[in-house]
Design a protein around this motif. Structure first.
Motif, PDB file in Angstrom:
ATOM      1  N   GLU A   1       2.685 -38.353  -2.346  1.00 51.79           N
ATOM      2  CA  GLU A   1       2.939 -37.911  -1.142  1.00 51.79           C
ATOM      3  C   GLU A   1       2.059 -37.923  -0.231  1.00 51.79           C
TER       4      GLU A   1
ATOM      5  N   ALA B   1       3.837 -34.253   8.836  1.00 48.37           N
ATOM      6  CA  ALA B   1       4.789 -34.242   7.846  1.00 48.37           C
ATOM      7  C   ALA B   1       4.655 -33.544   6.525  1.00 48.37           C
TER       8      ALA B   1
ATOM      9  N   TRP C   1      15.151 -34.902   2.574  1.00 46.08           N
ATOM     10  CA  TRP C   1      14.961 -35.339   0.989  1.00 46.08           C
ATOM     11  C   TRP C   1      14.553 -34.306  -0.061  1.00 46.08           C
TER      12      TRP C   1
ATOM     13  N   ARG D   1       1.250 -41.106   1.485  1.00 44.10           N
ATOM     14  CA  ARG D   1       2.417 -41.602   2.254  1.00 44.10           C
ATOM     15  C   ARG D   1       2.634 -40.738   3.525  1.00 44.10           C
ATOM     16  N   LEU D   2       2.166 -39.525   3.480  1.00 43.04           N
ATOM     17  CA  LEU D   2       2.638 -38.514   4.841  1.00 43.04           C
ATOM     18  C   LEU D   2       1.576 -38.268   5.670  1.00 43.04           C
TER      19      LEU D   2
ATOM     20  N   VAL E   1       7.125 -30.676   4.822  1.00 41.97           N
ATOM     21  CA  VAL E   1       7.539 -30.648   3.614  1.00 41.97           C
ATOM     22  C   VAL E   1       7.142 -29.353   2.741  1.00 41.97           C
TER      23      VAL E   1
ATOM     24  N   THR F   1      10.752 -40.181  10.645  1.00 42.75           N
ATOM     25  CA  THR F   1      10.517 -40.129   9.234  1.00 42.75           C
ATOM     26  C   THR F   1      10.057 -38.616   8.889  1.00 42.75           C
TER      27      THR F   1
ATOM     28  N   ARG G   1       5.633 -45.705   9.290  1.00 42.07           N
ATOM     29  CA  ARG G   1       6.406 -44.448   8.931  1.00 42.07           C
ATOM     30  C   ARG G   1       5.388 -43.422  10.104  1.00 42.07           C
TER      31      ARG G   1
ATOM     32  N   GLU H   1      12.014 -36.642   5.697  1.00 40.71           N
ATOM     33  CA  GLU H   1      11.122 -36.128   4.542  1.00 40.71           C
ATOM     34  C   GLU H   1      11.814 -34.758   4.255  1.00 40.71           C
TER      35      GLU H   1
END
Length: 420
Positions: free
Chosen positions: A65, A73, A153, A68-69, A77, A146, A140, A150
């Protein structure tokens, strides 16, 4: 019309990660602004910001994570997970298509985009950038939606999902959008809020160009001074806030703790100037009036106003005029404050952080102060709570936002029993 309850709160903010730490900072009257540490700020006019002391590992993010983020983001999350846990909602028992997501952001994944541009352009020396040096996650970072994905999800939300980008009112507008989806019956639960991580060289350059940020660099903790005679501009900030919003009756049936009800929301645009505001505050006043009408509440029911309070001379005059125009004589009696004096202006995220502050003010019967308000501007003659939090119950709270481009938004929160 279906009613909307706030049942879960989550925040990442300057001065504290998590709702408890956030509220402690606000009620202490301490400022979290400091000299920028993310990059060398010496070339810039304004060299201070309100940074989050955020450790993604300590916040529970996995190595995947973190890779990726984008930072914004990551904030979203972590805030969404806290809000969901706080709500006690068992999403596995709900139909996934009855859960939606609405996340606000003004500048999206700016931090990662700027960092990667520096890499693929060899520090800006190469006009034809070399994509081979780009990280796989670059796309992303390029598309802000995106961030909503996130958060969706986190909750297994398969209902409507959107990123709302209306500049500095994005946070309020994202929550307002979520409220409307619940009211119209499209969903029963919304993950709603906003996130922003804009503290970067490109953002500093943009704000320097229009002289919107403060030149008070010598005392960073005193740099943001809303309503003070010596104010000189806003202080950039970062952070996120995500809330769980539920249809009122279903929240009651499951015995949820309800922080507040979102009773009214409205937005306007002045169609006038990109950065300029009219001192009479007509458009903001119209948004306030419309929010009151939707909530079916009179102006004198408002017990606290969370002001936009950016610390610019034009904004402070504008919203003072708006409060007088909309609230009449009650404008002189209602307590008002700006939490930007403590956590800076996190652009699209700030409206959601302010809604959380309003819900906590209702919950605890404490009104946050305006830090650094030592010498009130005599032109601003309302009760802008100075320096120290005020213990006072407010069962109806107004939060307002103002954004470049002429965006004006207003939201009303009420205590759980006000409209029962």
């Amino acid at each position: 019309m279906r009613r909307v309850a706030v049942t879960g709160l989550g925040t990442v903010a300057p001065g504290g990660i998590g709702v408890k730490e956030y509220w402690e900072l606000l009620t202490s009257g301490r400022s979290a602004t400091r000299t920028i540490s993310f990059f060398d700020p010496s070339p810039f006019r304004s060299r201070v910001a309100a940074e989050c002391d955020f450790d993604p590992v300590a916040a529970g993010l996995t190595p995947q994570e973190i890779r990726r983020l984008d930072r914004a983001a990551q904030f979203a999350v972590v805030s969404a997970r806290e809000a969901l846990a706080d709500s006690g909602l068992d999403v596995a028992r709900l139909a996934p298509d009855r859960i939606g997501t609405s996340i606000g952001s003004a500048v999206g994944c700016t931090t990662s985009l700027e960092r990667e541009y520096v890499v693929v352009s060899d520090g800006g020396r190469t006009w034809n950038v070399d994509h081979r040096y780009a990280v796989p996650e670059l796309y992303r970072h390029f598309v802000p939606n995106t961030m909503a994905a996130e958060v969706a999800w986190v909750a297994g939300a398969e209902g409507p999902a959107a990123v709302i980008s209306t500049g500095c009112t994005s946070g309020l507008d994202a929550v307002g959008h979520a409220v409307e989806l619940i009211r119209e019956g499209s969903v029963d639960v919304m993950m709603a809020g906003a996130t922003e991580a804009p503290i970067s060289p490109i953002t500093s350059a943009c704000f320097d160009a229009i002289h919107a940020t403060t030149p008070h660099n010598d005392e960073p903790e005193r740099a943001c001074r809303p309503f003070d005679r010596s104010r000189g501009g806003l202080v950039l900030g970062e952070g996120a806030a995500v809330m769980v919003l539920e249809e009122w009756e279903s929240a009651r049936r499951r015995g949820a703790h309800i922080y507040a009800e979102i009773a009214g929301f409205a937005a306007r645009c002045n169609a006038y100037h990109m950065t300029g505001l009219k001192p009479d505050g007509r458009e903001m006043a119209e948004a306030i009036d419309a929010a009151l009408q939707e909530a079916r509440l009179p102006p004198d029911s408002i017990g606290y106003v969370n002001a936009h309070g950016s610390g610019t001379k034009m904004n402070d005059r504008h919203e003072t005029g708006a409060f007088k125009r909309s609230l009449g004589d009650h404008a002189y009696a209602v307590p008002i404050s700006s939490i930007k004096s403590m956590i800076g202006h996190s652009l699209g995220a700030i409206g959601a952080l302010e809604v959380v502050a309003c819900a906590l003010a209702i919950e605890h019967g404490v009104l946050p102060p305006t830090a650094n308000l030592h010498e009130p501007d005599p032109e601003l003659d309302l009760d802008y709570i100075p320096l120290t939090a005020r213990r006072q119950q407010a069962d109806v709270v107004l939060s307002v936002g103002s954004g470049f481009g002429g965006f004006q938004s207003a939201m009303l929160l009420t205590g759980p029993e006000v409209r029962s």
